[in-house]
Design a protein around this motif. Structure first.
Motif, PDB file in Angstrom:
ATOM      1  N   THR A   8       0.841  -1.192   0.000  1.00 57.27           N
ATOM      2  CA  THR A   8       0.000   0.000   0.000  1.00 57.27           C
ATOM      3  C   THR A   8       0.876   1.241   0.000  1.00 57.27           C
ATOM      4  O   THR A   8       1.445   1.586   1.023  1.00 57.27           O
ATOM      5  N   GLN A   9       0.992   1.861  -1.152  1.00 56.33           N
ATOM      6  CA  GLN A   9       1.774   3.075  -1.299  1.00 56.33           C
ATOM      7  C   GLN A   9       0.928   4.133  -1.985  1.00 56.33           C
ATOM      8  O   GLN A   9      -0.027   3.823  -2.693  1.00 56.33           O
ATOM      9  N   ALA A  10       1.323   5.399  -1.791  1.00 58.27           N
ATOM     10  CA  ALA A  10       0.628   6.491  -2.464  1.00 58.27           C
ATOM     11  C   ALA A  10       0.781   6.322  -3.977  1.00 58.27           C
ATOM     12  O   ALA A  10       1.833   5.923  -4.457  1.00 58.27           O
ATOM     13  N   THR A  11      -0.294   6.604  -4.686  1.00 58.79           N
ATOM     14  CA  THR A  11      -0.277   6.490  -6.146  1.00 58.79           C
ATOM     15  C   THR A  11      -0.739   7.813  -6.746  1.00 58.79           C
ATOM     16  O   THR A  11      -1.202   8.696  -6.039  1.00 58.79           O
ATOM     17  N   GLY A  12      -0.643   7.917  -8.035  1.00 58.27           N
ATOM     18  CA  GLY A  12      -1.114   9.122  -8.723  1.00 58.27           C
ATOM     19  C   GLY A  12      -2.519   8.967  -9.276  1.00 58.27           C
ATOM     20  O   GLY A  12      -2.996   9.825 -10.015  1.00 58.27           O
ATOM     21  N   VAL A  13      -3.193   7.888  -8.912  1.00 61.41           N
ATOM     22  CA  VAL A  13      -4.546   7.630  -9.416  1.00 61.41           C
ATOM     23  C   VAL A  13      -5.502   8.722  -8.922  1.00 61.41           C
ATOM     24  O   VAL A  13      -5.406   9.176  -7.784  1.00 61.41           O
ATOM     25  N   SER A  14      -6.427   9.123  -9.763  1.00 61.00           N
ATOM     26  CA  SER A  14      -7.392  10.167  -9.423  1.00 61.00           C
ATOM     27  C   SER A  14      -8.408   9.673  -8.394  1.00 61.00           C
ATOM     28  O   SER A  14      -9.093   8.669  -8.613  1.00 61.00           O
ATOM     29  N   VAL A  15      -8.497  10.392  -7.279  1.00 58.28           N
ATOM     30  CA  VAL A  15      -9.485  10.065  -6.245  1.00 58.28           C
ATOM     31  C   VAL A  15     -10.892  10.235  -6.821  1.00 58.28           C
ATOM     32  O   VAL A  15     -11.767   9.397  -6.597  1.00 58.28           O
ATOM     33  N   ASP A  16     -11.124  11.310  -7.578  1.00 58.47           N
ATOM     34  CA  ASP A  16     -12.452  11.548  -8.158  1.00 58.47           C
ATOM     35  C   ASP A  16     -12.869  10.403  -9.082  1.00 58.47           C
ATOM     36  O   ASP A  16     -14.017   9.958  -9.032  1.00 58.47           O
TER      37      ASP A  16
END
Length: 142
Positions: A8-16
């Motif tokens: 589980t790492q931060a990603t650049g995927v759009s939260v919206d």
């Protein structure tokens, strides 16, 4: 010896975009309310962590075993069966607030809520605020 990377790492995927795909509709609506609440409380933007967790802020941890990593300070996931909140326990009023929250279940370090209408939103907000304060005290920002 190299340590395994956290899954589980931060990603650049759009939260919206992620929220737009959440099902059912009630979960999607509740998830947007939670996103706005956690953004306001944390002062941090929502970020995707792994494929399904929306997190706010970040902290570094290190276990006695030597394993270390980075994770969101608070977060949630709008799963099909329920909203899963990732908030810390262990702060002084945790048990008292949980007793006033409403209908929920818990797991290891998760709070499961079917719909936000099942809980007292003022109590939920207090839980999130105090959890975040506890995390900031326990894991001060760098």
């Amino acid at each position: 010896m190299t340590m395994a990377e956290n899954k589980t790492q931060a990603t650049g995927v759009s939260v919206d975009a992620f929220l737009a795909a959440a099902e059912p509709e009630q979960r999607r609506s509740d998830a947007r309310i939670l996103r706005d609440l956690m953004t306001r409380i944390s002062g941090e933007p929502a970020m995707m962590w792994g494929p399904s967790i929306i997190g706010f802020g970040r902290y570094r941890y290190r276990y006695d075993s030597g394993r270390e990593g980075e994770m969101a300070r608070i977060g949630f996931s709008p799963r099909k069966a329920s909203l899963v909140l990732y908030i810390a326990g262990g702060f002084p009023r945790h048990d008292a607030l949980m007793a006033q929250l409403g209908r929920f279940t818990t797991g290891k370090s998760c709070l499961y809520i079917k719909t936000l209408s099942d809980v007292d939103m003022g109590v939920l907000e207090a839980l999130i605020v105090e959890s975040l304060d506890y995390m900031l005290e326990t894991y001060p920002p760098d």
